[in-house]
Write a protein that holds these residues in place. Structure first.
Motif, mmCIF file in Angstrom:
data_model
loop_
_atom_site.group_PDB
_atom_site.id
_atom_site.type_symbol
_atom_site.label_atom_id
_atom_site.label_comp_id
_atom_site.label_asym_id
_atom_site.label_seq_id
_atom_site.Cartn_x
_atom_site.Cartn_y
_atom_site.Cartn_z
ATOM 1 N N LYS A 135 0.818 -0.967 0.075
ATOM 2 C CA LYS A 135 0.062 0.049 0.017
ATOM 3 C C LYS A 135 0.552 1.386 -0.241
ATOM 4 O O LYS A 135 0.770 2.226 -0.977
ATOM 5 C CB LYS A 135 -1.215 -0.252 1.398
ATOM 6 N N LYS A 136 2.036 1.355 1.064
ATOM 7 C CA LYS A 136 2.776 2.513 0.641
ATOM 8 C C LYS A 136 3.351 2.427 -0.493
ATOM 9 O O LYS A 136 4.023 3.598 -1.267
ATOM 10 C CB LYS A 136 3.753 1.719 2.374
ATOM 11 N N LYS A 137 3.752 1.432 -1.092
ATOM 12 C CA LYS A 137 4.408 1.499 -2.468
ATOM 13 C C LYS A 137 3.718 2.433 -3.239
ATOM 14 O O LYS A 137 3.958 3.413 -4.240
ATOM 15 C CB LYS A 137 4.729 -0.261 -3.003
ATOM 16 N N LEU A 138 2.597 1.996 -4.084
ATOM 17 C CA LEU A 138 1.651 2.408 -4.486
ATOM 18 C C LEU A 138 1.075 3.796 -4.141
ATOM 19 O O LEU A 138 1.117 4.110 -5.338
ATOM 20 C CB LEU A 138 0.542 1.823 -4.289
ATOM 21 N N ASP A 139 1.435 4.297 -2.855
ATOM 22 C CA ASP A 139 0.921 5.805 -2.260
ATOM 23 C C ASP A 139 2.161 6.309 -2.906
ATOM 24 O O ASP A 139 2.142 7.620 -3.078
ATOM 25 C CB ASP A 139 0.922 5.715 -1.079
ATOM 26 N N VAL A 140 3.568 5.678 -2.996
ATOM 27 C CA VAL A 140 4.273 6.991 -3.579
ATOM 28 C C VAL A 140 4.522 6.781 -4.999
ATOM 29 O O VAL A 140 4.503 8.189 -5.380
ATOM 30 C CB VAL A 140 5.952 6.017 -3.192
ATOM 31 N N PRO B 74 13.781 7.537 -7.957
ATOM 32 C CA PRO B 74 14.675 5.708 -7.961
ATOM 33 C C PRO B 74 13.651 5.472 -6.603
ATOM 34 O O PRO B 74 13.276 4.319 -7.333
ATOM 35 C CB PRO B 74 15.795 6.369 -6.782
ATOM 36 N N ALA B 75 12.861 5.763 -5.316
ATOM 37 C CA ALA B 75 12.089 4.930 -4.811
ATOM 38 C C ALA B 75 11.022 4.995 -5.262
ATOM 39 O O ALA B 75 10.499 3.926 -5.494
ATOM 40 C CB ALA B 75 12.450 6.342 -3.372
ATOM 41 N N SER B 76 10.485 5.921 -6.248
ATOM 42 C CA SER B 76 9.119 5.526 -6.577
ATOM 43 C C SER B 76 9.172 4.650 -7.739
ATOM 44 O O SER B 76 8.570 3.713 -8.025
ATOM 45 C CB SER B 76 8.682 6.836 -7.244
ATOM 46 N N PHE B 77 10.016 5.080 -8.814
ATOM 47 C CA PHE B 77 10.357 3.656 -9.965
ATOM 48 C C PHE B 77 10.532 2.550 -9.187
ATOM 49 O O PHE B 77 9.870 1.761 -9.421
ATOM 50 C CB PHE B 77 11.751 3.920 -10.868
#
Length: 180
Positions: free
Chosen positions: A4-9, A37-40
């Motif tokens: 969920k946090k990754k999707l939010d990013v 880089p964190a979003s990719f």
């Protein structure tokens, strides 16, 4: 980091440009995902997790010209498999197989090198966005002509109001983000 946090990013990295390229259109820009880089990494993580959960055996990732080329190789690298190009007509050397398809403003053609995919190989198709579904459906047609086993079509963004998934039937489809 949780899914969920990754999707939010990833969602937080998509920019909106109202009235581009014409009035009434809201353009969803994925370039900030590439810049961060964190979003990719989060986007690739989410695709990887989805594929590992649903498809234990994948031979190739096929990326659509041109933004599928940005996400596909990184995903293929993570999975330890190959990546192949599906390009606009006239961009690939050697023998190719092409398919023509309709756009809202005319016709287009995409192609793949004839030796890129062997019959029976299990292939995942990736691009950045699904709108009307024409290009992705043409890619499915192209790979089907090579007798590939199309496992799923992946995108970062799906524009649900344009009903592009209807053109992809019977192939499975997965998007990280959905917008009207």
């Amino acid at each position: 980091m949780s899914e969920k946090k990754k999707l939010d990013v990833v969602r937080g990295s998509v920019r909106e440009f109202p009235d581009f390229p014409s009035p009434g259109i809201c353009f969803r820009d994925i370039t900030p995902i590439l810049k961060d880089p964190a979003s990719f990494s989060a986007a690739i993580d989410l695709f990887e997790s989805y594929l590992r959960e649903h498809f234990p055996k994948i031979d190739l990732i096929a990326g659509l010209d041109s933004r599928g080329f940005l996400f596909g190789p990184a995903l293929a690298q993570r999975l330890g498999i190959g990546f192949v190009l599906i390009r606009k007509k006239g961009k690939l050397p050697g023998p190719t197989l092409s398919v023509s398809y309709s756009l809202e403003y005319g016709k287009a053609e995409i192609e793949i090198q004839t030796d890129a995919v062997d019959p029976g190989q299990k292939v995942v198709i990736i691009d950045d966005l699904l709108a009307t579904g024409g290009t992705m459906a043409a890619a499915c047609d192209l790979l089907q002509r090579r007798n590939a086993d199309i496992l799923v079509c992946l995108v970062i963004i799906e524009l649900t109001s344009l009903k592009g998934t209807e053109k992809l039937k019977p192939y499975p489809f997965h998007s990280l983000l959905q917008y009207d």
